[in-house]
Scaffold this motif. Structure first.
Motif: not given
Ligand code: ATP
Ligand code: MG
Length: 524
Positions: A99, A103, A106, A182
């Protein structure tokens, strides 16, 4: 549903499945590091670590129900961290080492985590989170600055009781691969884990206590929770992992050297192994169960593994949102090209867009009955995306397939990847599967490309095997090949040779990106 009980008792902690083996001196994990050295740990010693980590979490203010973001590589401590978090009734938010900061941000923002567990090698990545002072921080080796060490020497010998969670308490918030947009935060409870282990361990993976299981998925992905973690340790088997990078020849060598009996890998890894040079140098006499999941499995792989290693690679289909839904189970007669049949205990059907069952051999949505115990609860903090997946009594997977007269399912493609050309509906998988059968094709992805006459035409992006020369002649040869293997109207009218395909961090082909590229005015 198929006579198997997948419903967990009301009071149930998933960690009990593995705690059954905690006092044994059986080898729980065996691994090879990137220098080629082999190590192992018994269930008993692994569990000493689990107690120690659980103590450290509690001692630092982590309480039942707290969510912890975990970013750990393939290493023995990762298993102990996951077990310790479940043991104290907390929730794991898995994060893969692949990641990016964006990422991670998020996931951490979206799932309201209280703490972060990161291996020492990733601490720099988390510097902004550490500076914010908003999170409890844990790492593995020695304490560094604001990071608490889970391996603190002072607490060796600690003993922590397992929290009696309710079966519908949260265990994981697992983010999907983000292949189409997403990632979604999939909420799984302890009861999901109960159903999951009973669905896949014996009927598909075919694991017993005597096996050495190598499931190659990396921590942070749901597949790691599925196979190397829950199914392997929950069966009391020995799990194997390799800390180095994927390389077809290395993998084949390790399979042989460590007498792996059960192998679970991805279609991409299988494809690369099947196309390895000098395949006949490798012998895999111990391997008796080989399965694949995550993407469509190409027939070419099945034929090659059968020819060289006398083993049937069996396909399995599932999602982060559920468990294995369809598989070529160990006891069924395989139909090459089909994913197999629904797994025991899960009601899987093909329905139309309104949620009505469709007839045999008709392509529709793969759907799971909403009462299936192995289905997720909802997407975390995302009611609209949860509701969008439900039609009547079914959860719609977003994938399309047909069921034949024997109850076998044939994958057509993700709903978003379906190509409509001159009124024909074409699934990309069949064409990709045909192309990979050609000796010059290493891998490929097929998408819709806009066309003034036909609306869309089929376009193939092709990566060639080494020493293959591209050119118009090869394009015609590949087109003729697809016409012969599938149907003439399905052949790729456009073929572009590329060096690599866009993939998610977990290695899945992102057709969505190629499709978007085709929509740009300058693309042909
Ligand atoms: P996102 O939902 O974020 O777009 P994703 O769907 O790739 O990402 P995962 O839950 O990791 O996230 O993957 C599940 C998907 O992978 C399935 O919906 C299906 O499209 C594909 N898949 C998994 N196994 C198979 C299989 N055996 N054959 C074909 N497709 C498969
Ligand atoms: Mg998905």
């Amino acid at each position: 549903m198929n006579g198997i009980n997948l419903v967990a008792p009301k009071v149930y902690n998933l960690v009990w499945e593995i705690e059954k083996f905690a006092t044994t001196s059986k080898v729980a994990l065996k691994w090879v590091n990137s220098n080629g050295e082999t190590h192992s740990i018994t269930y008993k010693d692994l569990y000493n670590k689990v107690h120690q980590y659980a103590f450290s979490f509690k001692n630092n203010g982590i309480e039942k129900g707290d969510k912890l973001f975990v970013m750990m590589p393939r290493c023995v401590e990762t298993y102990a961290v996951y077990l310790a978090i479940l043991k104290i009734g907390c929730v794991i938010v898995p994060g893969s080492e692949m990641l990016t900061i964006k990422d991670i941000q998020y996931r951490i923002d979206h799932s309201d985590v209280k703490g972060i567990v990161a291996h020492n090698q990733y601490l720099d990545t988390f510097s902004s989170f550490a500076k914010s002072g908003n999170y409890k921080l844990f790492t593995i080796n020695e304490q560094t600055g604001v990071w608490n060490s889970l391996n603190d020497q002072a607490i060796i010998g600690a003993h922590v009781l397992t929290v009696e969670t309710k079966s519908d308490d949260l265990a994981f918030i697992s983010y999907t691969s983000g292949t189409t947009g997403n990632p979604k935060g999939v909420v799984h409870t302890h009861s999901w884990g109960y159903a999951h282990i009973r669905t896949i361990a014996s009927s598909w993976l075919d694991v017993t206590e005597d096996d050495v299981v190598w499931a190659t998925a990396g921590p942070g992905w749901q597949k790691w929770i599925w196979s190397p973690f829950l199914a392997t340790l929950g069966s009391g088997a020995t799990g194997f992992f390799y800390e180095g990078k994927f390389d077809p020849e290395t993998f084949l060598t390790l399979l042989n050297k460590h007498n792996i009996t059960v192998f679970c890998s991805t279609p991409t890894e299988y494809r690369f192994m099947a196309k390895a040079e000098n395949l006949d140098q490798f012998k895999l006499p111990s391997l008796r169960s080989a399965v694949s999941a995550g993407e469509p499995l190409n027939q070419e792989v099945i034929h090659t593994f059968k020819k060289y290693f006398q083993v049937d690679v069996r396909d399995g289909y599932g999602q982060t949102e559920n468990t294995l839904l369809i598989g070529t189970l160990k006891d069924i007669k395989a139909k090459v090209g089909s994913m197999g049949v629904p797994t025991p205990g899960n009601l899987v059907e093909i329905v139309d867009d309104d949620g009505n069952l469709v007839g045999t051999n008709t392509v529709g949505n793969i759907a799971v009955h909403i009462n299936s115990p192995a289905l997720f609860k909802h997407y975390y903090n995302d009611a609209s995306r949860t509701n969008a997946q439900i039609r009547g009594n079914y959860y719609i997977t977003g994938d399309r397939a047909k069921k034949d007269e024997d109850g076998y399912y044939w994958f057509d493609g993700r709903s978003d990847d379906i190509i409509i050309s001159a009124g024909y509906t074409i699934g990309p998988f069949e064409i990709e599967d045909a192309l990979v059968q050609h000796k010059m094709v290493k891998e490929c992805a097929v998408v819709a490309s806009p066309d003034p006459l036909r609306g869309n035409v089929v376009k193939a992006f092709v990566v060639l095997t080494e020493n293959s020369s591209n050119g118009d002649e090869l394009i015609i040869e590949l087109q003729e090949h697809v016409k012969k293997v599938t149907a003439p109207y399905k052949y790729p009218r456009k073929i572009e040779f590329v060096h690599e395909l866009p993939k998610t961090t977990s290695g899945k082909i992102r057709r969505v990106e190629l499709r978007a590229r085709e929509q740009m005015p300058e693309s042909k």
